[in-house]
Motif scaffolding. Sequence first.
Motif, mmCIF file in Angstrom:
data_model
loop_
_atom_site.group_PDB
_atom_site.id
_atom_site.type_symbol
_atom_site.label_atom_id
_atom_site.label_comp_id
_atom_site.label_asym_id
_atom_site.label_seq_id
_atom_site.Cartn_x
_atom_site.Cartn_y
_atom_site.Cartn_z
ATOM 1 N N LYS A 71 29.488 -46.999 0.893
ATOM 2 C CA LYS A 71 30.326 -46.019 0.211
ATOM 3 C C LYS A 71 31.440 -46.705 -0.561
ATOM 4 N N VAL A 72 32.026 -47.745 0.048
ATOM 5 C CA VAL A 72 33.054 -48.545 -0.615
ATOM 6 C C VAL A 72 32.530 -49.964 -0.729
ATOM 7 N N LYS A 73 32.586 -50.506 -1.914
ATOM 8 C CA LYS A 73 32.059 -51.850 -2.149
ATOM 9 C C LYS A 73 33.232 -52.826 -2.246
ATOM 10 N N VAL A 74 33.261 -53.774 -1.318
ATOM 11 C CA VAL A 74 34.317 -54.791 -1.292
ATOM 12 C C VAL A 74 33.739 -56.061 -1.905
ATOM 13 N N ILE A 75 34.362 -56.522 -2.978
ATOM 14 C CA ILE A 75 33.757 -57.559 -3.817
ATOM 15 C C ILE A 75 34.771 -58.640 -4.142
ATOM 16 N N THR A 76 34.317 -59.905 -4.131
ATOM 17 C CA THR A 76 35.131 -60.972 -4.708
ATOM 18 C C THR A 76 34.481 -61.405 -6.017
ATOM 19 N N VAL A 77 35.311 -61.705 -6.996
ATOM 20 C CA VAL A 77 34.853 -61.964 -8.363
ATOM 21 C C VAL A 77 35.077 -63.429 -8.721
ATOM 22 N N ARG A 78 33.999 -64.126 -9.056
ATOM 23 C CA ARG A 78 34.131 -65.511 -9.534
ATOM 24 C C ARG A 78 34.680 -65.475 -10.959
ATOM 25 N N GLY A 79 35.850 -66.040 -11.150
ATOM 26 C CA GLY A 79 36.536 -65.954 -12.435
ATOM 27 C C GLY A 79 35.749 -66.534 -13.591
ATOM 28 N N THR A 80 34.988 -67.596 -13.353
ATOM 29 C CA THR A 80 34.260 -68.227 -14.454
ATOM 30 C C THR A 80 33.093 -67.386 -14.938
ATOM 31 N N GLU A 139 47.064 -60.520 6.677
ATOM 32 C CA GLU A 139 47.042 -59.361 7.567
ATOM 33 C C GLU A 139 47.783 -58.172 6.952
ATOM 34 N N ASN A 140 48.913 -58.457 6.332
ATOM 35 C CA ASN A 140 49.718 -57.379 5.757
ATOM 36 C C ASN A 140 49.127 -56.849 4.447
ATOM 37 N N VAL A 141 48.646 -57.742 3.615
ATOM 38 C CA VAL A 141 48.031 -57.294 2.360
ATOM 39 C C VAL A 141 46.773 -56.481 2.650
ATOM 40 N N ALA A 142 45.965 -56.921 3.615
ATOM 41 C CA ALA A 142 44.762 -56.181 3.977
ATOM 42 C C ALA A 142 45.114 -54.781 4.467
ATOM 43 N N ALA A 143 46.160 -54.678 5.279
ATOM 44 C CA ALA A 143 46.594 -53.365 5.766
ATOM 45 C C ALA A 143 47.040 -52.471 4.615
ATOM 46 N N GLN A 144 47.698 -53.065 3.619
ATOM 47 C CA GLN A 144 48.140 -52.294 2.458
ATOM 48 C C GLN A 144 46.948 -51.780 1.665
ATOM 49 N N VAL A 145 45.943 -52.625 1.502
ATOM 50 C CA VAL A 145 44.724 -52.209 0.795
ATOM 51 C C VAL A 145 44.034 -51.087 1.559
ATOM 52 N N LEU A 146 43.922 -51.244 2.865
ATOM 53 C CA LEU A 146 43.237 -50.236 3.683
ATOM 54 C C LEU A 146 43.947 -48.888 3.644
ATOM 55 N N ALA A 147 45.260 -48.916 3.455
ATOM 56 C CA ALA A 147 46.026 -47.672 3.426
ATOM 57 C C ALA A 147 45.644 -46.781 2.249
ATOM 58 N N ILE A 148 45.110 -47.384 1.181
ATOM 59 C CA ILE A 148 44.747 -46.598 -0.008
ATOM 60 C C ILE A 148 43.262 -46.708 -0.337
ATOM 61 N N ALA A 149 42.503 -47.396 0.505
ATOM 62 C CA ALA A 149 41.091 -47.680 0.208
ATOM 63 C C ALA A 149 40.244 -46.425 0.060
ATOM 64 N N GLY A 150 40.634 -45.353 0.744
ATOM 65 C CA GLY A 150 39.832 -44.139 0.700
ATOM 66 C C GLY A 150 39.746 -43.493 -0.669
ATOM 67 N N ASN A 151 40.599 -43.913 -1.592
ATOM 68 C CA ASN A 151 40.600 -43.325 -2.939
ATOM 69 C C ASN A 151 39.666 -44.047 -3.900
ATOM 70 N N TYR A 152 38.979 -45.091 -3.426
ATOM 71 C CA TYR A 152 38.257 -45.952 -4.359
ATOM 72 C C TYR A 152 36.805 -46.192 -3.951
ATOM 73 N N SER A 153 35.959 -46.357 -4.962
ATOM 74 C CA SER A 153 34.537 -46.659 -4.725
ATOM 75 C C SER A 153 34.301 -48.160 -4.656
ATOM 76 N N HIS A 154 35.148 -48.941 -5.323
ATOM 77 C CA HIS A 154 35.037 -50.392 -5.352
ATOM 78 C C HIS A 154 36.433 -50.993 -5.144
ATOM 79 N N ILE A 155 36.491 -52.079 -4.393
ATOM 80 C CA ILE A 155 37.730 -52.837 -4.233
ATOM 81 C C ILE A 155 37.421 -54.279 -4.596
ATOM 82 N N LEU A 156 38.056 -54.784 -5.666
ATOM 83 C CA LEU A 156 37.750 -56.110 -6.184
ATOM 84 C C LEU A 156 38.901 -57.073 -5.962
#
Length: 310
Positions: free
Chosen positions: A141-150, A71-88
């Motif tokens: 507008k903003v792409k929220v992505i999870t990345v498979r490490g392999t 909950e807290n990490v998500a809020a931190q990401v959202l606080a700066i999300a407007g500056n980014y086109s992709h969040i990985l």
Amino acid sequence: MTVLVIAEHDNASIKSATLNAVTAAKACDADVHVLVAGEGAAAAAQAAAQISGVSKVLLAEAPSLKDGLAENVAAQVLAIAGNYSHILFPATASGKNVAPRVAAKLDVAQISDITKVVSADTFERPIYAGNAIATVQSGDKVKVITVRGTGFDAAPAAGGSAAVDTVAAVADSGKSAFIGREVTKNDRPELTAAKIIVSGGRALGSSEKFTEVMTPLADKLGAAIGASRAAVDAGYAPNDLQVGQTGKIVAPQLYIAAGISGAIQHLAGMKDSKVIVAINKDEEAPIFSVADYGLVADLFTAVPELTKAL
């Protein structure tokens, strides 16, 4: 266009999954920023600044961020999300916990488990337990992505010289609290980062046999130990050793599967391994379809002999 990678760390160092996510971010052909959210995490931020290809590190520190509560990490990401086109995010337990919250709050569709960046708005991801690859194009507008490490090589952990900027930490959401953590201590390599993995299946018959047969081989090879879901469900191995669609996705240099039939869910978690060796007395076992080397033999004979020969 700027991409934000959410670092996975322990407040002192950066975990390897972050390096794979940085490689995916660089493939978007954009500037790469890394967010380190924690407490006393200056060392982790400096480590992130050394990653090749990273142009800026954002450090957010607060007691509420120390333990990575979603909950807290998500809020931190959202606080700066407007500056980014992709969040990985790395497609780890932590990343999968935070990313959907961010996507929901931004009202966008999350793109999960990507294995390839085709272009800035188009990605590939496995479906049907890896038997098909879907190409997904996003108009969000903003792409929220999870990345498979392999799916991506690790970015070099040294050679970069990014600036570290401090950003204001968000207030504690108050929705959850950290109570405690039970950590499994293991002298072996971490399963998802190991170069060699030896895995056992239900054919081992008991937890005693699992340990008796698999541990000496792993010791000789300096390998991590894995297990099929069937072996875990039967109580032969702990849950954190499970490899497969509902366990850990791995891609070591060498994967040895002993007594594993090769159910589709298990293959989805290890078929990207560079060299696969299968030992099974059933010559029709599906594991042989993906194996580079197959041995039709009784594992209780073959594995000790292999261990002795090493």
